[in-house]
Design an enzyme around this catalytic site. Structure first.
Site, mmCIF file in Angstrom:
data_model
loop_
_atom_site.group_PDB
_atom_site.id
_atom_site.type_symbol
_atom_site.label_atom_id
_atom_site.label_comp_id
_atom_site.label_asym_id
_atom_site.label_seq_id
_atom_site.Cartn_x
_atom_site.Cartn_y
_atom_site.Cartn_z
ATOM 1 N N HIS A 138 0.829 -1.221 0.000
ATOM 2 C CA HIS A 138 0.000 0.000 0.000
ATOM 3 C C HIS A 138 0.857 1.263 0.000
ATOM 4 O O HIS A 138 0.421 2.308 0.480
ATOM 5 C CB HIS A 138 -0.947 0.033 1.215
ATOM 6 C CG HIS A 138 -1.701 -1.241 1.436
ATOM 7 N ND1 HIS A 138 -2.952 -1.479 0.917
ATOM 8 C CD2 HIS A 138 -1.358 -2.376 2.092
ATOM 9 C CE1 HIS A 138 -3.353 -2.690 1.267
ATOM 10 N NE2 HIS A 138 -2.405 -3.264 1.975
ATOM 11 N N SER A 170 14.612 21.506 -15.601
ATOM 12 C CA SER A 170 13.419 22.306 -15.864
ATOM 13 C C SER A 170 13.856 23.612 -16.499
ATOM 14 O O SER A 170 14.895 24.176 -16.141
ATOM 15 C CB SER A 170 12.693 22.586 -14.543
ATOM 16 O OG SER A 170 11.867 23.725 -14.680
ATOM 17 N N LYS A 228 15.725 21.750 -10.420
ATOM 18 C CA LYS A 228 15.074 20.489 -10.751
ATOM 19 C C LYS A 228 15.967 19.517 -11.503
ATOM 20 O O LYS A 228 16.735 19.888 -12.374
ATOM 21 C CB LYS A 228 13.815 20.735 -11.607
ATOM 22 C CG LYS A 228 12.666 21.378 -10.863
ATOM 23 C CD LYS A 228 12.085 20.505 -9.748
ATOM 24 C CE LYS A 228 11.289 19.320 -10.237
ATOM 25 N NZ LYS A 228 10.023 19.704 -10.857
ATOM 26 N N GLU A 259 9.738 8.417 -16.523
ATOM 27 C CA GLU A 259 8.376 8.871 -16.833
ATOM 28 C C GLU A 259 7.977 8.482 -18.253
ATOM 29 O O GLU A 259 6.834 8.112 -18.513
ATOM 30 C CB GLU A 259 8.275 10.386 -16.633
ATOM 31 C CG GLU A 259 8.413 10.778 -15.170
ATOM 32 C CD GLU A 259 8.616 12.275 -14.997
ATOM 33 O OE1 GLU A 259 7.854 12.879 -14.241
ATOM 34 O OE2 GLU A 259 9.526 12.841 -15.608
#
Ligand code: ARG
Length: 458
Positions: free
Chosen positions: A157, A278, A284, A291
């Site tokens: 979980h 970024s 970043k 992804e």
């Protein structure tokens, strides 16, 4: 007057928009090699059946070789009216060797031809994908061995559950990829059946030796029913399911690593080679590689569902809808061809932060071990689970770690607690206790590594 392959019965030309709509050369040119290989074998089969003289067969085979050479050197010029790869290759062959080229299509239809080409193409693609998948499993096994000492929380979980070895987590995906590789080998058997010699739908009227053709093209056998042979695309759907399942595993793996690489977890850092920055926020470092792997899983599933929808409800044998079988397969195979080495590269180059993993291990992860301690003293598990739960509640109420509960407090919960209860609070001991096959002990994890390595060598 039409100059189409099928132009005999037509008096008017195609509407230009229809011409474009009908053409598949824009994507099926990828089958050029398979198409030429299939045609060369078919020319030999025609000669063996007495439909071509030895000399005619030689001219056709050599002419096709020239066409192949043009493709190889990127010199093949697709012309208006080249409806698909089969038409284009035959048109060019005719230009090169003249009227004898017109004998090649004897007894053949583009229906058995395209099904053959697609299977030949897919067989090669899948074999290449198998190699890439094995490489990914190899990288996983290597990392798992060299970082076997690293411990981290295992999650259910997405809540910290019990300590595990980092290697154990790594290997959990290697096993899913092994199943993917095995699934691929199994579906290859259904890809590797030859439709050539089925004609348009009713079979070949000439004494074509299909067993010989199958052998010549490396197929296990010819298809058994001509109607089925020209319409069966199960192998394509299976390949897309395989691709989907493989990407699904990669996607879940990527998701885990995205979470583990967040600054909140900080278990791993991706190499610069697989991250991007970024344009707005200078601090970043984004896990774009992971992804994209996660995102492309959706795209491949789209390829599968698209083909299944195309196949659903088709009447018997060939229908032009089947022209839609190629793009999803091309797309999925290309996506996997790109994704598998990226996954291997990400894994081979990421940095692991053992101290962050260790810091994430908290005594509460050993609550199960506390219960198991009492089990070893003869207390029934159901009772021990309850007692350990009470201990967790007491520690929480006192604002201390579970491991800091005094022995007296534990003994008040159950008299079986003794001095050796202090040994419970070792994460290393916890993972070592899981000795059963498939568990987290060093030996059980090493067994996984050697089982995977032995399999990789087969
Ligand atoms: N381009 C076609 C395809 O991809 C080849 C088969 C055409 N057959 C036909 N009967 N029109 O399916």
């Amino acid at each position: 007057m039409s100059t189409k392959l099928w132009g005999g019965r037509f008096s008017d030309a195609l509407d230009p928009l229809m011409e474009e709509f009908n053409a598949s050369i824009g994507f099926d040119w990828r089958l050029w090699q398979a198409d030429i290989r299939g045609s060369q074998a078919y020319a030999h089969a025609l000669a063996r059946a007495g439909l071509l003289t030895g000399d005619e067969a030689e001219q056709i085979v050599a002419g096709l070789e020239q066409v192949a050479e043009e493709w190889r050197r990127d010199r093949f010029v697709i012309q208006d009216g080249d409806e698909d790869i089969h038409t284009a290759n035959e048109r060019r062959l005719t230009e090169l060797i003249g009227a004898v080229a017109g004998k090649l299509h004897t007894g053949r239809s583009r229906n058995d031809q395209v099904a053959t080409d697609l299977r030949l193409w897919l067989r090669e693609e899948l074999q290449a994908r198998a190699g890439q998948l094995r490489a990914l499993i190899g990288v996983t096994a290597e990392r798992a061995e060299s970082e076997i000492e690293l411990l981290m929380p295992g999650y259910t979980h997405l809540q910290p559950a019990q300590p595990v070895r980092w290697s154990h987590w790594l290997l959990s995906y290697a096993w899913s990829w092994q199943r993917d590789e095995q699934r691929l080998q199994d579906l290859l058997k259904r890809v590797n059946v030859l439709p050539l010699g089925n004609g348009a739908l009713a079979g070949n009227p000439f004494p074509i030796d299909r067993d010989w053709l199958a052998q010549e093209l490396g197929f296990d056998a010819p298809t058994s029913n001509s109607l089925d042979g020209v319409s069966d695309r199960d192998f394509a759907a299976e390949a897309l399911f395989w691709a989907t399942m493989t990407m699904l595993h990669i996607s879940r793996w990527a998701e885990d690593l995205i979470v583990y690489s967040s600054s909140e977890f900080g278990f791993v850092t991706l190499a610069d080679a697989y991250s991007t920055g970024s344009s707005l926020m200078p601090q970043k470092k984004n896990p774009d590689s992971l992804e994209l792997l996660r995102g492309k899983a959706g795209r491949v599933f789209g390829d599968l569902s698209g083909l299944l929808m195309t196949l659903k409800g088709l009447p018997s044998t060939y229908n032009k809808d089947l022209q839609e079988d190629k793009e999803p397969l091309f797309d999925a195979m290309q996506t996997l061809a790109g994704a598998l080495p990226i996954a291997a590269g990400v894994l081979a180059t990421l940095t692991v932060h053992r101290e962050r993993m260790a810091a994430a291990l908290t005594p509460e992860l050993l609550a199960t071990d506390l219960a198991e301690y009492l089990v070893r003293k003869g207390v029934p598990f159901r009772e021990t689970h309850h007692i350990a739960g009470a201990a967790v509640a007491q520690a929480e109420a006192q604002g201390i770690a579970l491991s800091e509960l005094p022995l007296a407090t534990l003994q008040a919960l159950h008299p079986a607690f003794e001095e050796d209860a202090a040994e419970i609070w070792s994460y290393a001991r916890s993972v070592e206790q899981r000795q059963a096959t498939g568990g987290t002990s060093r030996r059980a994890v090493m067994e996984q590594i050697s089982a995977l390595r032995n399999w990789l060598e087969t």
